[in-house]
Design an enzyme around this catalytic site. Structure first.
Site, PDB file in Angstrom:
ATOM      1  N   GLU A 123      -3.975 -10.487  14.391  1.00  0.00           N
ATOM      2  CA  GLU A 123      -3.556  -9.110  14.144  1.00  0.00           C
ATOM      3  C   GLU A 123      -4.709  -8.155  14.424  1.00  0.00           C
ATOM      4  O   GLU A 123      -4.486  -7.014  14.828  1.00  0.00           O
ATOM      5  CB  GLU A 123      -3.049  -8.941  12.712  1.00  0.00           C
ATOM      6  CG  GLU A 123      -2.328  -7.610  12.492  1.00  0.00           C
ATOM      7  CD  GLU A 123      -1.535  -7.574  11.194  1.00  0.00           C
ATOM      8  OE1 GLU A 123      -0.388  -8.050  11.194  1.00  0.00           O
ATOM      9  OE2 GLU A 123      -2.072  -7.085  10.188  1.00  0.00           O
ATOM     10  N   GLY A 158      -5.105  -4.110   5.444  1.00  0.00           N
ATOM     11  CA  GLY A 158      -4.379  -5.108   4.672  1.00  0.00           C
ATOM     12  C   GLY A 158      -4.976  -6.499   4.757  1.00  0.00           C
ATOM     13  O   GLY A 158      -5.110  -7.200   3.754  1.00  0.00           O
ATOM     14  N   ARG A 159      -5.359  -6.928   5.961  1.00  0.00           N
ATOM     15  CA  ARG A 159      -5.875  -8.290   6.126  1.00  0.00           C
ATOM     16  C   ARG A 159      -7.312  -8.426   5.635  1.00  0.00           C
ATOM     17  O   ARG A 159      -7.876  -9.524   5.675  1.00  0.00           O
ATOM     18  CB  ARG A 159      -5.733  -8.732   7.575  1.00  0.00           C
ATOM     19  CG  ARG A 159      -6.393  -7.810   8.587  1.00  0.00           C
ATOM     20  CD  ARG A 159      -5.855  -8.085   9.988  1.00  0.00           C
ATOM     21  NE  ARG A 159      -6.315  -7.115  10.961  1.00  0.00           N
ATOM     22  CZ  ARG A 159      -5.757  -5.930  11.172  1.00  0.00           C
ATOM     23  NH1 ARG A 159      -4.707  -5.568  10.445  1.00  0.00           N
ATOM     24  NH2 ARG A 159      -6.216  -5.111  12.093  1.00  0.00           N
ATOM     25  N   LYS A 217       0.829  -1.208   0.000  1.00  0.00           N
ATOM     26  CA  LYS A 217       0.000   0.000   0.000  1.00  0.00           C
ATOM     27  C   LYS A 217       0.862   1.256   0.000  1.00  0.00           C
ATOM     28  O   LYS A 217       0.640   2.188  -0.764  1.00  0.00           O
ATOM     29  CB  LYS A 217      -0.941   0.001   1.210  1.00  0.00           C
ATOM     30  CG  LYS A 217      -1.854   1.218   1.261  1.00  0.00           C
ATOM     31  CD  LYS A 217      -2.673   1.279   2.544  1.00  0.00           C
ATOM     32  CE  LYS A 217      -3.771   0.253   2.567  1.00  0.00           C
ATOM     33  NZ  LYS A 217      -4.704   0.453   3.716  1.00  0.00           N
ATOM     34  N   HIS A 266      -2.289 -37.011  12.594  1.00  0.00           N
ATOM     35  CA  HIS A 266      -1.048 -37.735  12.871  1.00  0.00           C
ATOM     36  C   HIS A 266       0.044 -36.796  13.375  1.00  0.00           C
ATOM     37  O   HIS A 266       1.233 -37.161  13.350  1.00  0.00           O
ATOM     38  CB  HIS A 266      -0.595 -38.475  11.612  1.00  0.00           C
ATOM     39  CG  HIS A 266      -1.567 -39.517  11.170  1.00  0.00           C
ATOM     40  ND1 HIS A 266      -1.475 -40.838  11.550  1.00  0.00           N
ATOM     41  CD2 HIS A 266      -2.687 -39.430  10.405  1.00  0.00           C
ATOM     42  CE1 HIS A 266      -2.476 -41.527  11.029  1.00  0.00           C
ATOM     43  NE2 HIS A 266      -3.220 -40.696  10.323  1.00  0.00           N
ATOM     44  N   LYS A 278       9.815  -3.731  13.637  1.00  0.00           N
ATOM     45  CA  LYS A 278      10.293  -3.182  12.362  1.00  0.00           C
ATOM     46  C   LYS A 278      11.248  -2.014  12.581  1.00  0.00           C
ATOM     47  O   LYS A 278      12.281  -1.886  11.903  1.00  0.00           O
ATOM     48  CB  LYS A 278       9.110  -2.693  11.523  1.00  0.00           C
ATOM     49  CG  LYS A 278       8.218  -3.775  10.964  1.00  0.00           C
ATOM     50  CD  LYS A 278       7.205  -3.100  10.063  1.00  0.00           C
ATOM     51  CE  LYS A 278       6.108  -3.995   9.610  1.00  0.00           C
ATOM     52  NZ  LYS A 278       5.137  -3.267   8.776  1.00  0.00           N
ATOM     53  N   GLU A 337      10.316  -5.682   3.662  1.00  0.00           N
ATOM     54  CA  GLU A 337      10.485  -7.029   3.115  1.00  0.00           C
ATOM     55  C   GLU A 337      10.077  -7.072   1.644  1.00  0.00           C
ATOM     56  O   GLU A 337      10.753  -7.689   0.809  1.00  0.00           O
ATOM     57  CB  GLU A 337       9.646  -8.032   3.917  1.00  0.00           C
ATOM     58  CG  GLU A 337      10.001  -8.123   5.384  1.00  0.00           C
ATOM     59  CD  GLU A 337       9.200  -7.161   6.263  1.00  0.00           C
ATOM     60  OE1 GLU A 337       9.120  -7.399   7.471  1.00  0.00           O
ATOM     61  OE2 GLU A 337       8.668  -6.163   5.721  1.00  0.00           O
TER      62      GLU A 337
END
Length: 524
Positions: free
Chosen positions: A356, A270-271, A209, A387, A489, A215
């Protein structure tokens, strides 16, 4: 941390009534509830669109649900719901509206107080035109060849949603292009994908955005260098890169033309952004018609959430059940178990969506809370998870409520396994040998649907979005900011900008300074 002062929530009549009720019901066995009420499965189940929710294997009675609904009314969930859909700035810490629902709205004007639909319609038109051009081979690279590989570079909300849906809807993907996702700052993530790509036929989507995400930009610059080195021209960047961003100037500095930039808005977190231009790689993979079906599915759940009474409202019920265990039984974890390999990425997506959003210890008024908020959300696909960690779910010391997500078609015996796990968690098994005994009374919900298709996935994701919203309102926290991701960050930027041999960083703890020194030494 100082002990928080008693909050209005924990001192409220609805909360105290639930505490008293929990003391009465805590030792009740679910198998006894089923034995006493042959109609329990029918009474404690609900259908909405393509989804069937069976919550009869929960440690609840009709009284429990009535008291939980009182808690929702006390918090004015219905009023806050109206405020969100009206475009009010309910994201108080950032003074923003919360309008991801507009991205899938079919209304001509929405919301009434500040219409954003012209922006949404224009973005969808551009998304359709661009994704169609890629899919049909009309978008050509620097050498005049059509794109055959699409690599989405993003992280968090710019990665998890489209990655998860592209995997889930692989049976509906008919594009000739291979679609990949890169998120990790470790260069190996990008390097692995680049071994499957040819520079002349690769399209990169940079999803950020702000176009400042460390990253994402680190990977984008590595990809840019790989492309320019292979094609021998900086001009190739304009033909092989596109962006989803609001920062057109930064994208232009990178070499991405304005007409190759797709918008985001500050009223979309964002999410919650997979419904927007962030879904571009998904639109390329499955086509815009199926992408529209995804939006339609979410819209159907929006309508259900808006109109259904609290007692018959699927997102509200999921939210209240979660609060029941987190706040009145002390459950610190919640497992999401999709019984389909195609949905293997869903637990990771829901981790971000829930933790978040509601991983907060301070309420909307700035006061420390004196109650638990979101539990740890985790999970893996069945039957693999049976398992791995189901031993703990059945016989461990932790109470972990589970959501079993069960598509009926194309899952072989997986669906039957899911039903068996829910039955075993609920009923248990009495045997003489202690190690073989299953106490049961372990709660779970089963969400069943016929197909993993775009419309159904839209409903499912919107269901969990609205669950998160309801819980945030009841807990009196802001589900739509995420300040907790910033401090790490900031420190990382400080560490990364220190020159080698620069000595200890003032103000930084001795442990981190020592580790940084060793890191530099080993790198040298």
């Amino acid at each position: 941390m100082n002990t928080p002062k008693p909050s209005k929530l924990t001192q409220s009549p609805a909360w105290k009534a639930l505490q008293a009720h929990q003391a009465e019901i805590a030792q009740v066995q679910m198998r006894e509830l089923f034995a006493r009420d042959p109609g329990r499965a029918r009474e404690f189940s609900l259908e909405a669109g393509a989804l069937l929710l069976d919550y009869s294997k929960q440690r609840v009675t009709g009284t429990t649900l009535a008291l939980l609904a009182d808690l929702a009314r006390q918090a004015d969930v219905e009023g806050w719901r109206t405020r969100m859909f009206a475009g009010e700035h309910i994201n108080v810490s950032e003074d923003r509206a919360v309008l991801h629902v507009a991205l899938r709205s079919a209304q001509k004007v929405f919301p009434a107080g500040g219409d954003v639909m012209p922006l949404v319609r224009k973005a969808k038109q551009d998304l359709r035109a661009f994704s169609d051009a890629v899919r049909r081979g009309r978008l050509l690279g620097h050498s005049g060849k059509p794109m055959r590989t699409v690599i989405n570079i993003g992280i968090g909300g710019s990665d998890l949603g489209p990655r998860m849906l592209t995997q889930a809807l692989w049976r509906h993907a008919d594009a000739p292009q291979a679609v990949h996702f890169v998120a990790n700052a470790d260069p190996d993530d990008l390097a692995r994908v680049l071994t499957q790509a040819e520079p002349e036929t690769t399209l990169f989507i940079v999803a950020s955005k702000t176009f400042t995400t460390v990253e994402t930009l680190g990977n984008a610059h590595l990809a840019r260098a790989w492309l320019v080195r292979a094609l021998g021209s900086e001009q190739a960047v304009k033909q092989h890169f596109t962006a989803v961003t609001t920062n057109l100037a930064a994208a232009a500095d990178f070499g991405i033309a304005g007409e190759r930039c797709f918008p985001l808005w500050d009223w979309v977190g964002g999410r919650y952004s997979v419904w927007s231009s962030v879904g571009l790689p998904l639109a390329i993979a499955i086509g815009m018609e199926r992408f529209e079906a995804l939006l339609a599915g979410a819209r159907a759940m929006d309508e259900h959430f808006l109109t259904a009474p609290l007692a018959a409202n699927m997102p509200v019920l999921l939210a209240l059940l979660g609060i029941w265990y987190a706040n009145f039984f002390g459950a610190e974890a919640h497992a999401v178990l999709p019984y389909a390999e195609a949905m293997r990425e869903l637990p990771a997506y829901l981790q971000q969506l829930e933790m978040e959003s509601n991983g907060k210890g301070v309420d909307r008024d700035g006061q420390a809370v004196d109650y638990a908020t979101v539990p740890v959300v985790w999970g893996a696909p069945g039957t693999n998870s049976q398992h791995a960690f189901h031993q703990m779910l059945h016989q461990g010391t932790h109470l972990v409520p589970c959501d079993f997500l069960v598509p009926v078609a194309s899952t072989g015996m997986a669906a039957e396994n899911a039903l068996a796990q829910g039955a075993a968690l609920m009923a248990g098994k009495e045997v003489a040998q202690p190690q073989r005994r299953f106490d049961g009374n372990r709660p779970s919900s089963t969400i069943m649907f016929k197909h993993i298709d775009p419309h159904t996935m839209g409903q499912l994701l919107a269901l969990y979005e609205h669950k998160v919203f309801v819980q945030g309102i009841i807990w009196n926290i802001n589900s739509f900011d995420q300040w907790g991701v910033e401090l790490g960050k900031e420190i990382a930027r400080t560490l990364a900008t220190q020159p080698a041999g620069g000595g200890a960083i003032p103000g930084l703890d001795a442990s981190t300074n020592a580790l940084l020194a060793r890191l530099r030494d080993w790198r040298t």
